[in-house]
Motif scaffolding. Sequence first.
Motif, PDB file in Angstrom:
ATOM      1  N   ILE A  88       0.714  -1.339  -0.208  1.00 14.04           N
ATOM      2  CA  ILE A  88       0.047  -0.271   0.310  1.00 14.04           C
ATOM      3  C   ILE A  88       0.392   1.145   0.264  1.00 14.04           C
ATOM      4  CG2 ILE A  88      -2.085   1.145   1.144  1.00 14.04           C
ATOM      5  CD1 ILE A  88      -3.074  -1.766   2.301  1.00 14.04           C
ATOM      6  N   ASP A 136       2.433   1.855  -3.384  1.00 13.56           N
ATOM      7  CA  ASP A 136       1.603   2.457  -4.382  1.00 13.56           C
ATOM      8  C   ASP A 136       1.171   3.609  -4.462  1.00 13.56           C
ATOM      9  OD1 ASP A 136      -0.372  -0.147  -5.427  1.00 13.56           O
ATOM     10  OD2 ASP A 136      -1.019  -0.423  -3.857  1.00 13.56           O
ATOM     11  N   VAL A 147      -5.392   5.294  -5.658  1.00 13.90           N
ATOM     12  CA  VAL A 147      -6.933   4.109  -5.679  1.00 13.90           C
ATOM     13  C   VAL A 147      -6.381   3.267  -7.344  1.00 13.90           C
ATOM     14  CG1 VAL A 147      -8.970   3.895  -6.310  1.00 13.90           C
ATOM     15  CG2 VAL A 147      -8.054   5.248  -4.675  1.00 13.90           C
ATOM     16  N   HIS A 197      -3.833   1.392  -6.078  1.00 13.15           N
ATOM     17  CA  HIS A 197      -3.941   0.710  -5.403  1.00 13.15           C
ATOM     18  C   HIS A 197      -4.963  -0.353  -5.595  1.00 13.15           C
ATOM     19  CE1 HIS A 197      -4.107  -1.397  -1.324  1.00 13.15           C
ATOM     20  NE2 HIS A 197      -5.376  -0.865  -0.839  1.00 13.15           N
ATOM     21  N   ARG A 198      -6.298  -1.088  -6.602  1.00 17.28           N
ATOM     22  CA  ARG A 198      -7.339  -1.504  -6.608  1.00 17.28           C
ATOM     23  C   ARG A 198      -6.502  -2.715  -7.424  1.00 17.28           C
ATOM     24  NH1 ARG A 198     -11.355   2.761  -8.166  1.00 17.28           N
ATOM     25  NH2 ARG A 198     -12.054   3.425  -5.815  1.00 17.28           N
ATOM     26  N   THR A 231      -3.228  -3.810  -6.986  1.00 21.33           N
ATOM     27  CA  THR A 231      -2.887  -4.283  -5.551  1.00 21.33           C
ATOM     28  C   THR A 231      -3.443  -5.125  -5.163  1.00 21.33           C
ATOM     29  OG1 THR A 231      -0.650  -2.848  -5.054  1.00 21.33           O
ATOM     30  CG2 THR A 231      -1.960  -4.397  -3.066  1.00 21.33           C
ATOM     31  N   ALA A 232      -5.203  -5.032  -4.863  1.00 22.77           N
ATOM     32  CA  ALA A 232      -6.377  -5.389  -4.164  1.00 22.77           C
ATOM     33  C   ALA A 232      -6.760  -6.295  -5.017  1.00 22.77           C
ATOM     34  CB  ALA A 232      -7.090  -3.863  -3.697  1.00 22.77           C
ATOM     35  N   ASN A 241     -10.305  -1.616 -12.844  1.00 20.28           N
ATOM     36  CA  ASN A 241     -11.544  -1.419 -12.455  1.00 20.28           C
ATOM     37  C   ASN A 241     -12.025  -2.532 -12.558  1.00 20.28           C
ATOM     38  OD1 ASN A 241     -11.766   1.176 -10.541  1.00 20.28           O
ATOM     39  ND2 ASN A 241     -10.229   1.314 -11.920  1.00 20.28           N
ATOM     40  N   LYS A 288     -11.487  -5.185 -10.313  1.00 21.96           N
ATOM     41  CA  LYS A 288     -11.610  -5.294  -9.101  1.00 21.96           C
ATOM     42  C   LYS A 288     -12.895  -5.472  -8.806  1.00 21.96           C
ATOM     43  CE  LYS A 288     -11.533  -3.726  -4.513  1.00 21.96           C
ATOM     44  NZ  LYS A 288     -12.988  -3.950  -4.317  1.00 21.96           N
ATOM     45  N   GLU A 296     -10.557  -0.413  -1.016  1.00 28.14           N
ATOM     46  CA  GLU A 296     -10.456   0.123  -2.065  1.00 28.14           C
ATOM     47  C   GLU A 296     -10.935   0.491  -2.782  1.00 28.14           C
ATOM     48  OE1 GLU A 296      -8.017  -3.289  -0.698  1.00 28.14           O
ATOM     49  OE2 GLU A 296     -10.201  -3.928  -1.727  1.00 28.14           O
ATOM     50  N   GLN A 318     -16.009   2.017  -8.737  1.00 29.38           N
ATOM     51  CA  GLN A 318     -15.295   1.485  -9.373  1.00 29.38           C
ATOM     52  C   GLN A 318     -15.828   1.936 -10.920  1.00 29.38           C
ATOM     53  OE1 GLN A 318     -15.195  -3.103  -7.793  1.00 29.38           O
ATOM     54  NE2 GLN A 318     -13.959  -0.896  -6.031  1.00 29.38           N
TER      55      GLN A 318
END
Length: 478
Positions: A105, A108, A286, A289-290, A292-293, A364, A367, A449, A455
């Motif tokens: 994080i 990111d 974001v 990070h998305r 990563t998520a 997106n 995610k 996230e 999204q």
Amino acid sequence: MGLKSFDRHKESLRDGREVYFDGERVADVTSHPVLGVGMSFAGIDYKLAEDPGHRDLAVCTDPRTGEEYSRFYRIPENTEDLLKRRELIAAGSRVNGGPPLIKEIGTDALFALHIVADHMDRHLGTSILPKVRGYFEACRAQDLGFAVAQTDVKGDRGKRPSEQHNPDVYVRVVDRREDGIVVRGAKAHTTASPFANELIVLPTRAMAESDADYAVSFAIPVASPGLKLIAEVSSHPGGNRFDYPVTTDLKMVDTVTVFDDVFVPWERVFLCGEWRYAGPLANTFVEFHRFTAASYKLPMCELFIGAAQLIAEYNGVANVTHVRDKIMELIAWTETTRGLLVAASMEHKVVPPGIAVPSITLTNIAKHHFARNYHLMVQNLQDIAGGLLVTAPFRRDWENEATRKYLDYYLGGVEGVSGVQRTRAMKLIRDIAASGFGGYQEILSIHAEGSLAAQRITILRDYDVKRCVEIVKSYLKD
């Protein structure tokens, strides 16, 4: 300097940081009976670098100096960098049973700060990028771990930050001094902050000019005076691997992060009043990070598939049509998410100052696809498992000779599968899909996230719909 061992990272957390858990101040987060498990869990990034089986993936070498450093600190420049980052994030989650996030994080956030600082310097004539680069290089050299505080507690969500009846429900600047700023407020859902060296603070939303005091981004040591962490964990039970085979060693720790007039020196301040850049910084973070998520969620998807197949075999229903259909849905859910991430890496865009950003649309969608279907996949797993998922006896019933002989006799599955084997499989499924931790994961799928709505907005905003309209119009010409 350079790579830091897990033991050195653990020692670095004994710095007097102000952490509270279950109503009491924690003297040492590394030895606390609950948070200590979370610390070991969060430190997997350091352990991977020490593990011969993962070292080639986890460690990079600076060609200029020959110095080794964590791959998380490699600023992505191309498809290979993004794919390696995705692979490393998934490896940590797979080894750990869940996402560690002590470097993911934070880096990111640092990638996003590089991009937005470069844009600010070119358009405002500021000198923010050199500060970001200097901070990044210092953190890389010391192999520091991060937490990111972005989500403000918000108060009345129908009002802007400057319109709140309580002015401190968004973090704000309350004093500007010659040597730095003083900030006050609180952030929520700050993951792994008790186990980080540094806390990076980002805006949570776009701001108006009236919100300028809330347009602030900075980095501080976690032991900074006035910084208070009020911790909660995803699961409390531990030390009983029979009943809690996953969460005995998995403690996701989040905090309400309080800034009680915390001083930040100017060299650590990256945004202060430039309100037009609050939204771009929040959004740029974001998007990394998305990526990563969705990457760290893939091993949990694989766990769902394996658990569903195993319990179907134990129950003797592996060849039943509706069971096979549900397992197929689990596989399609997993591989669609993975494929979208690979495609997002390949269709990246390089933006100043030379950072590869994975495709915003595809990231997106990945995610959103994972999160939108998570509850259905939990339902599939629960349906295949059956009612023993929540009524199976606990470990001590199996340890008691007076009851074990009955349990083993009556709770067995297909021929060759004992009652204890079947029960342990049920306990694992309960741990991930029908427990406090399971509920935590379901909430994360909706809100972490960014929400599903966020999204969808991003997908619509980023995709070139006009191009598709022009294609249609081309068929309508005489």
